[in-house]
Write an enzyme that holds these catalytic residues in place. Sequence first.
Site, PDB file in Angstrom:
ATOM      1  N   ARG A  15       0.830  -1.224   0.000  1.00  0.00           N
ATOM      2  CA  ARG A  15       0.000   0.000   0.000  1.00  0.00           C
ATOM      3  C   ARG A  15       0.865   1.275   0.000  1.00  0.00           C
ATOM      4  O   ARG A  15       0.551   2.261   0.660  1.00  0.00           O
ATOM      5  CB  ARG A  15      -0.968  -0.003   1.198  1.00  0.00           C
ATOM      6  CG  ARG A  15      -2.073  -1.028   1.062  1.00  0.00           C
ATOM      7  CD  ARG A  15      -2.986  -1.013   2.267  1.00  0.00           C
ATOM      8  NE  ARG A  15      -2.283  -1.493   3.449  1.00  0.00           N
ATOM      9  CZ  ARG A  15      -2.633  -1.254   4.701  1.00  0.00           C
ATOM     10  NH1 ARG A  15      -3.709  -0.522   4.942  1.00  0.00           N
ATOM     11  NH2 ARG A  15      -1.933  -1.723   5.708  1.00  0.00           N
ATOM     12  N   HIS A 703     -23.106  10.260   9.577  1.00  0.00           N
ATOM     13  CA  HIS A 703     -21.920  10.567   8.771  1.00  0.00           C
ATOM     14  C   HIS A 703     -21.453  11.998   8.971  1.00  0.00           C
ATOM     15  O   HIS A 703     -20.419  12.393   8.470  1.00  0.00           O
ATOM     16  CB  HIS A 703     -22.214  10.303   7.294  1.00  0.00           C
ATOM     17  CG  HIS A 703     -22.534   8.861   7.044  1.00  0.00           C
ATOM     18  ND1 HIS A 703     -23.828   8.400   7.006  1.00  0.00           N
ATOM     19  CD2 HIS A 703     -21.737   7.786   6.882  1.00  0.00           C
ATOM     20  CE1 HIS A 703     -23.799   7.084   6.811  1.00  0.00           C
ATOM     21  NE2 HIS A 703     -22.551   6.694   6.732  1.00  0.00           N
TER      22      HIS A 703
END
Length: 763
Positions: A15, A703
């Site tokens: 990554r 959220h």
Amino acid sequence: MKITNLGFPRIGRQRELKFALEKYWRGEIDQSQLVQVADELKKLHWDWQSQAGVELLPVGDFAYYDQVLTLSATLNAVPKRHRGVDSQGNESPIDLDTLFRVARGRAPSGQHACAAEMTKFFNTNYHYQVPELSQDQQFNIAYTQVFDEVDQAQSFGYQAKPVLLGPVTYLYLSKTIGEFDKLSLLPQLLEAYQQILTRFAEQGVSWVQLDEPILAADLSADWQEAIRHSYQVLAQHKPQSVSLLLASYYGSIAHHHTLVSALPVEGLHLDLISDKNQLALFTTTLSAEQVLSIGVINGRNVWAADVDLIAEQIQSVATDLGDRLWIAPSCSLLHSPVDLDSEQQLIPELQGQLAFAKQKLFELNDLQVLLSNADQQAKQLIIARCQSRRKAKAANADLQVIDRVAKLKASDFERDSEFSNRIFAQHQKLKLPLLPTTTIGSFPQTPAIRGLRSRWRKGEVSDQKYQSQLQLVTKDTIERQLKLGIDVLVHGEAERNDMVEYFAEYLNGVGFTQFGWVQSYGSRCVKPPLIYGDVSRPKAMTVEWATYAQSLTEKPVKGMLTGPVTILHWSFAREDISRETIANQIALAIRDEVVDLEQAGIGIIQIDEPAFREGLPIKQTEWQTYLNWAVDAFRLSAAGVEDQTQIHTHMCYSEFNDTIEAIAAMDADVITIETSRSHMVLLNAFESFAYPNDIGPGVYDIHSPNIPSVEEMVTLMSKAADKIPVKQLWVNPDCGLKTRTWDEVEPALKNLVEATKILRRQF
Ligand code: GLN
Ligand code: ZN
């Protein structure tokens, strides 16, 4: 035959791109350092592909954030709010920071602005940045990354095959600002594509791959015409030296055979993993000059391919087409982890069974060997490997699980009584007030909890200590809910890192990798579990947590499980048995847990299915088949309990217009859904369809860090009550609270309870 590839993952085997991006965003490295990491990754990935025998290397598959966004930039289709102006008041040129502003709303340079929308790319778990197009949109080349990358690849002596999303899919995936027909932008867009092709020709490119995955969908007549027209126009105006490979994937395009086979393109790519019958169909209509690229290795799964069997299947086509046959992965390898060679801790059952992106290309190489005049010994080696892999896999079979699934009968999918009887028994037992309040499961995962878990995983904290610390967190979570006055409590899920991984770690037949990361969006990656064998549950997974929490209070504590469909969708699943069968195996494991929870005195059990909708096939004609088995798997997981035990489910969305009947058929006693962001508009589905069971439309958008006021929540619930009888309604947030802080959660829930009191008086 040639080996070809449609695209390679860019995130890096460790990554590297993710970490470089995040450092750059935090201001810890500068742009040149980020670009250097990117350049190294591109070079490494081209080297690997070349070593595997890929001659034409995909270029343009690299993206700093998202390849659709890079294309928007190339086409000059970047929203004005992300552009910025220079000192003379002119629009600034598009650069890397522009891309980050579109995707994240912010970048190290330039003004903050609301980020563009992101959504799932077809039926994958990859999210793309939705292009925003206005009616006066002008397309022209405004960002040169892809051309620079062609130069880069060529400078290493490689032949570059640029890869772009095709013009029709690009338009199809975009959203319009204002009301107008998107297709009116097509002529303009085609001109820009011609400019791009011309530029590639000037760079000496011979093949360009245009991806049109919308071909896998059912297309209305105007979109079919758009395909026909676009490729006519491109063929007429593109430079002679450039050949077009039209790539389809994620599904069969057999239903568009007449349309596609008449297109004047030099090459066609078919995803044979989705439908191998496409091969016979399209070879009959292939012209004498056309190249056929066949996707024979699954580009979006992790299992090693049976190249010996594939070789048998394509033997005759290989002979017929000769060098006009290209072999490839089914789709871009973007959806596959990068490099199996990094894995050092695979369980024996997974050893020799896997192939990640890099290995998949070597599988193509093996396939080429099998179909060549190579010596028998080389071929035998490959075949022997395939055979021993199949043998090892067969030896893993769990006959008990297979037998249990085979013996399932209709009644296993049915609760004892219908909902009206059940809810009566549940009311008698639970004695809940009108408009009961609850939450979706998780409470804040504080840095302290995450730190504790990471120390435990490293072996720095004992199991006992980990357990007792988490008990303290659970106790605190229960006490806070009691103080807030919530009716149905949860234990808070402090012990869970991830709602699928937690269960997968307990299940037989499921394994893990160390580095099997797949890009989800931007710098975000997921590492799905691997369902390699028959799934079963050796021991209880959540009973201790639920009963501990229940021991602290008289109020009902809801047991919390992840459903079979979600566990399946968020894993890499085996391919030798149907998804339906795998879902049933997982469902039985969850069912065992549900029954154990009931027996331990847990009266309400929630089985989350946030990924239920994601599994819908691209073609609407295939929806019903999916919905049938997905609904059944859920029902199987839930149906083992008595009438008086209340089953909840949760979905973090509420686009139910087209699936409401299936949602009802799941027959959960209570469903909680996301609705606050859409101001209950999404409840429209419930207007025309009388949803029979209880429902909790979310009133708190978790959220956002904002704390909803009492009035807002009263208004939202009143709107819901216009559409759904009050006696069926629950009051709850949109989703789990694990990403929020207690400072946000406590006042929000206080308001939620307050709002409920007002509503109860009102009704
Ligand atoms: N029970 C889970 C939670 O609250 C549900 C999460 C989800 O829907 N994605 O975290
Ligand atoms: Zn949710």
